[in-house]
Design a protein around this motif. Structure first.
Motif, PDB file in Angstrom:
ATOM      1  N   SER A 206     -61.384 -99.972  -3.920  1.00  0.00           N
ATOM      2  CA  SER A 206     -60.809 -99.133  -4.973  1.00  0.00           C
ATOM      3  C   SER A 206     -60.370 -97.772  -4.456  1.00  0.00           C
ATOM      4  CB  SER A 206     -61.829 -98.942  -6.107  1.00  0.00           C
ATOM      5  OG  SER A 206     -62.988 -98.267  -5.617  1.00  0.00           O
ATOM      6  N   ALA A 207     -60.737 -97.434  -3.192  1.00  0.00           N
ATOM      7  CA  ALA A 207     -60.413 -96.121  -2.634  1.00  0.00           C
ATOM      8  C   ALA A 207     -59.269 -96.198  -1.637  1.00  0.00           C
ATOM      9  CB  ALA A 207     -61.653 -95.524  -1.968  1.00  0.00           C
ATOM     10  N   SER A 208     -58.456 -97.225  -1.739  1.00  0.00           N
ATOM     11  CA  SER A 208     -57.390 -97.395  -0.754  1.00  0.00           C
ATOM     12  C   SER A 208     -56.385 -96.252  -0.798  1.00  0.00           C
ATOM     13  CB  SER A 208     -56.667 -98.730  -1.002  1.00  0.00           C
ATOM     14  OG  SER A 208     -56.128 -98.752  -2.337  1.00  0.00           O
ATOM     15  N   VAL A 209     -56.086 -95.747  -1.997  1.00  0.00           N
ATOM     16  CA  VAL A 209     -55.131 -94.646  -2.108  1.00  0.00           C
ATOM     17  C   VAL A 209     -55.714 -93.379  -1.480  1.00  0.00           C
ATOM     18  CG1 VAL A 209     -53.860 -93.176  -3.717  1.00  0.00           C
ATOM     19  CG2 VAL A 209     -54.105 -95.634  -4.178  1.00  0.00           C
ATOM     20  N   ALA A 210     -57.015 -93.122  -1.789  1.00  0.00           N
ATOM     21  CA  ALA A 210     -57.679 -91.946  -1.219  1.00  0.00           C
ATOM     22  C   ALA A 210     -57.749 -92.047   0.297  1.00  0.00           C
ATOM     23  CB  ALA A 210     -59.080 -91.785  -1.808  1.00  0.00           C
ATOM     24  N   VAL A 211     -57.996 -93.278   0.794  1.00  0.00           N
ATOM     25  CA  VAL A 211     -58.071 -93.476   2.235  1.00  0.00           C
ATOM     26  C   VAL A 211     -56.727 -93.194   2.878  1.00  0.00           C
ATOM     27  CG1 VAL A 211     -58.389 -95.196   4.048  1.00  0.00           C
ATOM     28  CG2 VAL A 211     -59.986 -95.093   2.136  1.00  0.00           C
ATOM     29  N   ALA A 212     -55.658 -93.605   2.230  1.00  0.00           N
ATOM     30  CA  ALA A 212     -54.324 -93.376   2.780  1.00  0.00           C
ATOM     31  C   ALA A 212     -54.011 -91.880   2.837  1.00  0.00           C
ATOM     32  CB  ALA A 212     -53.287 -94.098   1.928  1.00  0.00           C
ATOM     33  N   ASN A 213     -54.373 -91.179   1.762  1.00  0.00           N
ATOM     34  CA  ASN A 213     -54.123 -89.732   1.739  1.00  0.00           C
ATOM     35  C   ASN A 213     -54.931 -89.010   2.818  1.00  0.00           C
ATOM     36  OD1 ASN A 213     -52.330 -89.974  -0.408  1.00  0.00           O
ATOM     37  ND2 ASN A 213     -53.947 -89.715  -1.950  1.00  0.00           N
ATOM     38  N   ILE A 214     -56.196 -89.393   2.908  1.00  0.00           N
ATOM     39  CA  ILE A 214     -57.058 -88.749   3.897  1.00  0.00           C
ATOM     40  C   ILE A 214     -56.603 -89.093   5.309  1.00  0.00           C
ATOM     41  CG2 ILE A 214     -59.420 -88.591   4.783  1.00  0.00           C
ATOM     42  CD1 ILE A 214     -60.405 -89.139   1.942  1.00  0.00           C
ATOM     43  N   SER A 215     -56.121 -90.338   5.508  1.00  0.00           N
ATOM     44  CA  SER A 215     -55.641 -90.739   6.829  1.00  0.00           C
ATOM     45  C   SER A 215     -54.427 -89.920   7.228  1.00  0.00           C
ATOM     46  CB  SER A 215     -55.299 -92.231   6.833  1.00  0.00           C
ATOM     47  OG  SER A 215     -56.458 -93.006   6.585  1.00  0.00           O
ATOM     48  N   ALA A 216     -53.558 -89.646   6.236  1.00  0.00           N
ATOM     49  CA  ALA A 216     -52.396 -88.814   6.527  1.00  0.00           C
ATOM     50  C   ALA A 216     -52.828 -87.394   6.904  1.00  0.00           C
ATOM     51  CB  ALA A 216     -51.463 -88.785   5.304  1.00  0.00           C
ATOM     52  N   GLN A 217     -53.816 -86.883   6.174  1.00  0.00           N
ATOM     53  CA  GLN A 217     -54.343 -85.555   6.504  1.00  0.00           C
ATOM     54  C   GLN A 217     -54.982 -85.550   7.889  1.00  0.00           C
ATOM     55  OE1 GLN A 217     -56.999 -84.270   3.408  1.00  0.00           O
ATOM     56  NE2 GLN A 217     -55.539 -84.755   1.756  1.00  0.00           N
ATOM     57  N   LEU A 218     -55.653 -86.675   8.205  1.00  0.00           N
ATOM     58  CA  LEU A 218     -56.290 -86.787   9.521  1.00  0.00           C
ATOM     59  C   LEU A 218     -55.246 -86.778  10.625  1.00  0.00           C
ATOM     60  CD1 LEU A 218     -58.681 -87.279  11.396  1.00  0.00           C
ATOM     61  CD2 LEU A 218     -58.513 -89.735  10.873  1.00  0.00           C
ATOM     62  N   ALA A 219     -54.137 -87.461  10.404  1.00  0.00           N
ATOM     63  CA  ALA A 219     -53.087 -87.493  11.423  1.00  0.00           C
ATOM     64  C   ALA A 219     -52.506 -86.107  11.652  1.00  0.00           C
ATOM     65  CB  ALA A 219     -51.992 -88.476  11.003  1.00  0.00           C
ATOM     66  N   GLU A 220     -52.281 -85.374  10.542  1.00  0.00           N
ATOM     67  CA  GLU A 220     -51.760 -84.016  10.677  1.00  0.00           C
ATOM     68  C   GLU A 220     -52.762 -83.109  11.387  1.00  0.00           C
ATOM     69  OE1 GLU A 220     -50.828 -82.732   6.788  1.00  0.00           O
ATOM     70  OE2 GLU A 220     -49.106 -84.091   6.521  1.00  0.00           O
TER      71      GLU A 220
END
Length: 266
Positions: A206-220
């Motif tokens: 259920s946290a796939s959207v949050a994971v995607a956002n956090i992953s993008a932040q992690l990449a930056e």
């Protein structure tokens, strides 16, 4: 005859009175001593002693006060006498300490004078050598470099230009290094926190959207950290490169100036 008989009893009576007065005075003194010592005394006895000694309450109070003061003074005198050996011992130690200080001070002053003389001599020698060096090198560098083989001269000039560029880069990095160190630590912490957050949510569908956002932040965040680390690594390489090149540049200059045969003939 009758006069002689009359005077003898009278003299005897006066002698008796003198003895009585002396005894009364003695008992009065004993009474005062007893009072100063704090002994228990009968009021009747005190009154009788005062009467026999022809003394009153004021006399008693005055004499008790005087004797008390004498006893206190005697005690203080005894205490002072007991302190006399201590005073003598401390005085001796004090005198020794003062003498030691004076001796050490004299030795220190003498040593300081020796060192000052040595410093003056070293300063004079240094100035003489500097003056000699300046005299020897004045004009020689310009002469040697001005008449150096063109090929050697161009090589040294190119090395000098590179030395100047590397020196500027070194200066810029040193001014930037403190700021870099302050930026890298929180950047690294941000990357670690974001990575841990992604790992915590990885098993939650259920946290796939949050994971995607956090992953993008992690990449930056990782890109920012990598850029800072790359800038620091480049700065450290610049420092090492400058030290190596500057030593080679100075060595090339020395060799060129010492090689007096390497002259460009016109």
């Amino acid at each position: 005859m009758s006069s002689t008989l009359t005077s003898e009893p009278t003299n005897a009576a006066f002698e008796i009175l003198d003895r009585v007065d002396a005894d009364a005075e003695r008992r009065y003194q004993e009474l005062i001593i007893a009072m100063v010592d704090g002994s228990d005394l009968s009021g009747y006895r005190m009154r009788d002693v005062l009467f026999d000694a022809s003394r009153d309450r004021d006399d008693l109070q005055r004499h008790v006060g005087q004797l008390t003061a004498r006893r206190k003074a005697a005690q203080q005198l005894a205490e002072g006498c007991e302190l006399e050996p201590i005073v003598q011992d401390l005085q001796q130690k004090f005198d020794i300490a003062v003498e030691t200080i004076r001796r050490v001070e004299a030795e220190y002053i003498a040593r300081l004078q020796e060192l000052s003389t040595a410093v003056d001599a070293a300063r004079n020698q240094l100035e003489n050598v500097k003056h000699r060096r300046t005299h020897l090198m004045s004009g020689t560098v310009h002469l040697l470099m001005g008449t150096l083989l063109h090929s050697r001269k161009r090589e040294i000039e190119q090395m000098g230009s590179l030395d100047c560029r590397l020196g500027n880069q070194r200066h810029q990095y040193r001014a930037r290094k403190g700021q870099l160190d302050k930026l890298i630590e929180p950047a690294q912490q941000s990357v670690d926190d974001l990575r841990n957050r992604v790992e915590e949510l990885a098993g939650d569908a259920s946290a796939s959207v949050a994971v995607a956002n956090i992953s993008a932040q992690l990449a930056e965040a990782q890109d920012r950290l990598n850029a800072l680390l790359a800038e620091r690594d480049a700065g450290e390489r610049c420092l090492a490169q400058y030290d190596e090149h500057h030593a080679a540049y100075e060595q090339a200059q020395r060799e060129a100036m010492q090689d007096w045969k390497a002259m460009q003939f016109d």
